[in-house]
Write a protein that holds these residues in place. Sequence first.
Motif, PDB file in Angstrom:
ATOM      1  N   ILE A 281       0.870  -1.181   0.000  1.00  0.00           N
ATOM      2  CA  ILE A 281       0.000   0.000   0.000  1.00  0.00           C
ATOM      3  C   ILE A 281       0.905   1.227   0.000  1.00  0.00           C
ATOM      4  CG2 ILE A 281      -1.696   1.290   1.342  1.00  0.00           C
ATOM      5  CD1 ILE A 281      -2.762  -1.413   2.377  1.00  0.00           C
ATOM      6  N   THR A 290      -8.250  -0.824   6.039  1.00  0.00           N
ATOM      7  CA  THR A 290      -7.989  -1.926   5.115  1.00  0.00           C
ATOM      8  C   THR A 290      -8.648  -3.173   5.710  1.00  0.00           C
ATOM      9  OG1 THR A 290      -5.812  -0.954   4.789  1.00  0.00           O
ATOM     10  CG2 THR A 290      -6.164  -3.166   3.895  1.00  0.00           C
ATOM     11  N   LEU A 292      -9.115  -7.137   5.402  1.00  0.00           N
ATOM     12  CA  LEU A 292      -8.552  -8.342   4.778  1.00  0.00           C
ATOM     13  C   LEU A 292      -9.331  -9.572   5.231  1.00  0.00           C
ATOM     14  CD1 LEU A 292      -4.802  -7.563   5.621  1.00  0.00           C
ATOM     15  CD2 LEU A 292      -5.951  -7.158   3.435  1.00  0.00           C
ATOM     16  N   THR A 293      -9.915 -10.311   4.268  1.00  0.00           N
ATOM     17  CA  THR A 293     -10.679 -11.505   4.635  1.00  0.00           C
ATOM     18  C   THR A 293      -9.782 -12.691   4.984  1.00  0.00           C
ATOM     19  OG1 THR A 293     -10.710 -12.112   2.330  1.00  0.00           O
ATOM     20  CG2 THR A 293     -12.639 -10.934   3.149  1.00  0.00           C
ATOM     21  N   ARG A 294      -8.517 -12.644   4.610  1.00  0.00           N
ATOM     22  CA  ARG A 294      -7.560 -13.748   4.846  1.00  0.00           C
ATOM     23  C   ARG A 294      -8.046 -15.063   4.211  1.00  0.00           C
ATOM     24  NH1 ARG A 294      -8.557 -12.463   9.689  1.00  0.00           N
ATOM     25  NH2 ARG A 294      -8.572 -14.578  10.532  1.00  0.00           N
ATOM     26  N   PHE A 298      -1.661 -18.735   4.226  1.00  0.00           N
ATOM     27  CA  PHE A 298      -0.764 -18.090   5.191  1.00  0.00           C
ATOM     28  C   PHE A 298       0.476 -17.477   4.540  1.00  0.00           C
ATOM     29  CE2 PHE A 298      -3.393 -20.160   8.264  1.00  0.00           C
ATOM     30  CZ  PHE A 298      -3.286 -19.370   9.392  1.00  0.00           C
ATOM     31  N   TRP A 300       1.279 -14.775   2.715  1.00  0.00           N
ATOM     32  CA  TRP A 300       0.872 -13.468   2.192  1.00  0.00           C
ATOM     33  C   TRP A 300       1.499 -12.389   3.052  1.00  0.00           C
ATOM     34  CZ3 TRP A 300      -1.818 -10.204   5.510  1.00  0.00           C
ATOM     35  CH2 TRP A 300      -2.326 -10.818   6.674  1.00  0.00           C
ATOM     36  N   ASN A 301       1.525 -11.220   2.498  1.00  0.00           N
ATOM     37  CA  ASN A 301       2.161 -10.091   3.144  1.00  0.00           C
ATOM     38  C   ASN A 301       1.504  -8.819   2.625  1.00  0.00           C
ATOM     39  OD1 ASN A 301       4.112  -9.783   5.037  1.00  0.00           O
ATOM     40  ND2 ASN A 301       5.742  -9.397   3.568  1.00  0.00           N
ATOM     41  N   VAL A 302       1.100  -7.948   3.530  1.00  0.00           N
ATOM     42  CA  VAL A 302       0.604  -6.622   3.152  1.00  0.00           C
ATOM     43  C   VAL A 302       1.453  -5.617   3.908  1.00  0.00           C
ATOM     44  CG1 VAL A 302      -1.346  -5.033   3.202  1.00  0.00           C
ATOM     45  CG2 VAL A 302      -1.745  -7.463   2.802  1.00  0.00           C
ATOM     46  N   GLY A 303       2.004  -4.652   3.211  1.00  0.00           N
ATOM     47  CA  GLY A 303       2.854  -3.687   3.905  1.00  0.00           C
ATOM     48  C   GLY A 303       2.802  -2.327   3.267  1.00  0.00           C
ATOM     49  N   GLY A 304       3.362  -1.342   3.960  1.00  0.00           N
ATOM     50  CA  GLY A 304       3.487  -0.007   3.387  1.00  0.00           C
ATOM     51  C   GLY A 304       4.684   0.039   2.442  1.00  0.00           C
TER      52      GLY A 304
END
Lengths: 371, 371
Positions: A281, A290, A292-294, A298, A300-304
Motif C-alpha cells: 500500500i 484496510t 482483509l478476509t484472509r 498463510f 501473504w504479506n501486506v505492507g506499506g
Amino acid sequence: MGDMRGLKILSTLAEDGHLTVELVEENLPPPTGHELLIRVEATPINPSDLGLLLGPADVENADYGDGRIVATMPDSARRAMAARVGQALAVGNEGAGMVVAAGDAAQAQALLGKRVSCVPGGMFAQYRLVDARAVMALPDGASAEEGASAFVNPMTALGFVETMRREGHEAIVHTAAASNLGQMLVRIAREDGIPLVNIVRSQAQAATLEALGAEHVLDSSRADFHDRLLAAIEATGATIAFDAIGGGTLVGQILHGMEQALAKGAAYSRYGSDRLKQAYIYGALDTTPTVLTRSFGFSWNVGGWLLTPFLQRAGAETVERMRRRVRDNLTTTFASPYKARLSLQDVLTRDAVLTYNARRTGEKYLIVPNG
Amino acid sequence: MGDMRGLKILSTLAEDGHLTVELVEENLPPPTGHELLIRVEATPINPSDLGLLLGPADVENADYGDGRIVATMPDSARRAMAARVGQALAVGNEGAGMVVAAGDAAQAQALLGKRVSCVPGGMFAQYRLVDARAVMALPDGASAEEGASAFVNPMTALGFVETMRREGHEAIVHTAAASNLGQMLVRIAREDGIPLVNIVRSQAQAATLEALGAEHVLDSSRADFHDRLLAAIEATGATIAFDAIGGGTLVGQILHGMEQALAKGAAYSRYGSDRLKQAYIYGALDTTPTVLTRSFGFSWNVGGWLLTPFLQRAGAETVERMRRRVRDNLTTTFASPYKARLSLQDVLTRDAVLTYNARRTGEKYLIVPNG
C-alpha cells in the motif's frame, strides 16, 4: 553576493486545531560548500504534497485571505498530527529550476547556470538551497516543466518494477492505475515486457489506459470485476500488487485472486499455496480501514511502500541506473501532462484549492513560483 | 515381516458438502530404505489439526455413528475448500512412538527399538511409515506423552524468537498468550532475556502467565487495555508481534501502539516513523476479517507466518540447534500438559468432539492410538 529574498508557502497546525497556510518572505544566505541556490521554475502538486499542505482540513469552509488560508482540522486528524503542532512546515517535494549561485565545491560550481531537477522538499518557493550531490542536471534544451516531476512519480514507478524483480515476482497488479504514475507504469511495463494488471474505477479511465496500449485493464465498478480480476491474474501470473487506495476490501480481493490462481491444479493444503502473495500500500486515496478476509492461506504479506526507504535499500548503483533512465526518457516514458499552471498566490485561492485538492485521477497541477 | 494392519482416522469432504470423519483399517508394507514403521503411542490434537479434521463443520448437529461422524460443512467454507473435495485426508501433524521396524539404511536401522518424535502428518493412526532422517530420537527414559508435542509448539515458539532476531527486532508482542505455545514463549523469553508483551483475554489467563513469572501481561477485556498496551510497548521497545487471532482490530491496535511509542520525541513526519513495525498472523482463532486502520505510517508489514516455510528458510543448522534445545528441555521449557487422553474411537464421539473442538485456551488433548 548577499542574501536572496523570496516567497515560500508554509503550513502550520496550531494547538487549537486551526491550520494556517500562508505565503511568507524568507532570506536565503549565499550557498557554501556543496550548496546550490536554485531559482524554482516549476514544481508539481503531488498527492503526497497535499497531505502536508492541507491534509483533511475543511477547505470548503475555510477563510481565504490575501496569501493566507485558515481552515479547521477535524479532531480525528489532529490526534494523528500531534507531532506537527506549532511547526511551520515548508511544502513541495520536487521541482526544477536554474542554479543561480553555487558553493565552492567543484561539484557545485560545475552546475552553475544549469537547469536541474531535485527533490529536497520545500519547493513551493521562489528560491531553495539544495545539495549539489542530490540534484539531477537536465539534458540540454529540457524545459523546467519537463523536469519538474522527474523524481517522485518516475522513481516510484521504476521502484515498483525493481521491487518486483528483487522479491522474485514476474507480473504486477496496480490499482488507481489511470493516475499519472499508473500511465508511466504502463509505458515502463510495455518497454520491459512485464505483464501488468491495471485496476481502474471507471470506463473512461479504462479507455485512457487502453489508448496507451495496456493489455489488462479492469474496471472495478463493473459487476464482472471479480471474475475478470481472476482471469487477468491467471493470465499474467501476478503475485505482487501495488495499491494507491489503501482502504476497503480491494487489497484482500487481489490477494484472494492470486491465491485462487495459484491453487488451480495444485494439491489441497489447508494453509494455502506456499507461494508468497505480496501487496504494498503506497497511497491513501481511501483513508478508511484496510479490510482483509484472509481467504488466501498463510503465505501473504501486506505492507506499506514508500519511495525514500526503498531508494536507501536499493543502493547507489540501482538509484543511478533508475535516474539515468528517467533523464534519458523525460519527454516520452516519463512525461507528465499538467491540467493548469498556478502562481504561488494562486495556490492559496479558494477556486484553486477546491480544484487541485479534489485529486482527480490524471489531473495534475504545476506551480510556477517565479512566473 | 509382512504387512502391518492398523486403524487410522480419515477426513473426507464430499461434493454435496457432507464431511465424513471415520476410522478405517489400513495395511502398511514393511519399511524400505530410510523408512521407519512407528507404533504411534501419543499424538496431540493441535488447533492446526482441527482445521483439517473438522474445520467449521456443524458438529453440534452431526450424525455420530460407530467410528464415523457425518457433518454438514457451511457453504462459505465449502468454496474455500474446493481443492480437498473427494480426497480422504489423513490427520494429525505430530506425535511420538516406538520404531517397530526399519528399512536397510544405517540411519533407519540405528533407530530400531527406540522411541522417537516426528511431524509427518497422518499421526492419528496406530502405525505410521516415516522418514528416519526427519525424526528426533527421544532422550532415554522420556515417555511418549513427553515427546508427543515436541515439534509444532516448541519449534513455533523458538521460530518466533529466531524470526525476531533475523529481522532486527528486540522485543515481541504475543496475542492469545495464555495458550500452551504462549506459556512456552514466556519461558523461552525469560531464559533468553527477551522482553515479551503478553496479551490475553481474561483475568484468569493473566494470572496463569503471571504465575509463570511473565512481566508484561495485558488483559484485552479491560477498559484501560489500550493505555497499558502503549506503556508495555514503550517499556519493551517491541516492534514485532505474533498474533494467533487473525480477525478484528487487535493487530492494527498493536501496530498503532508501536508507532505511538516510536513517534515519542521524534521529529514529525507525515509518513510516520521509518522503523519497520511487523505483525505476523499465525492462527485464526477469529475467522472474521483483519481490520487495519493504518494509523501507523508507511513502515509496516502484516503477513502470514507458518512453521514449515520458516524452517525451510532458516536452514539445517538453525533447525538442528532449535531441535537440540527442545530435546534437552522436553520436561521443563517445552512441557505440554494435557487435559485428557482419548483413544482413536473416543475422538469420534459427540462428547469428545464438542469438548476438544471448543479450543479452550490451555486445554490440550492427547490421543493414545494403541492405548
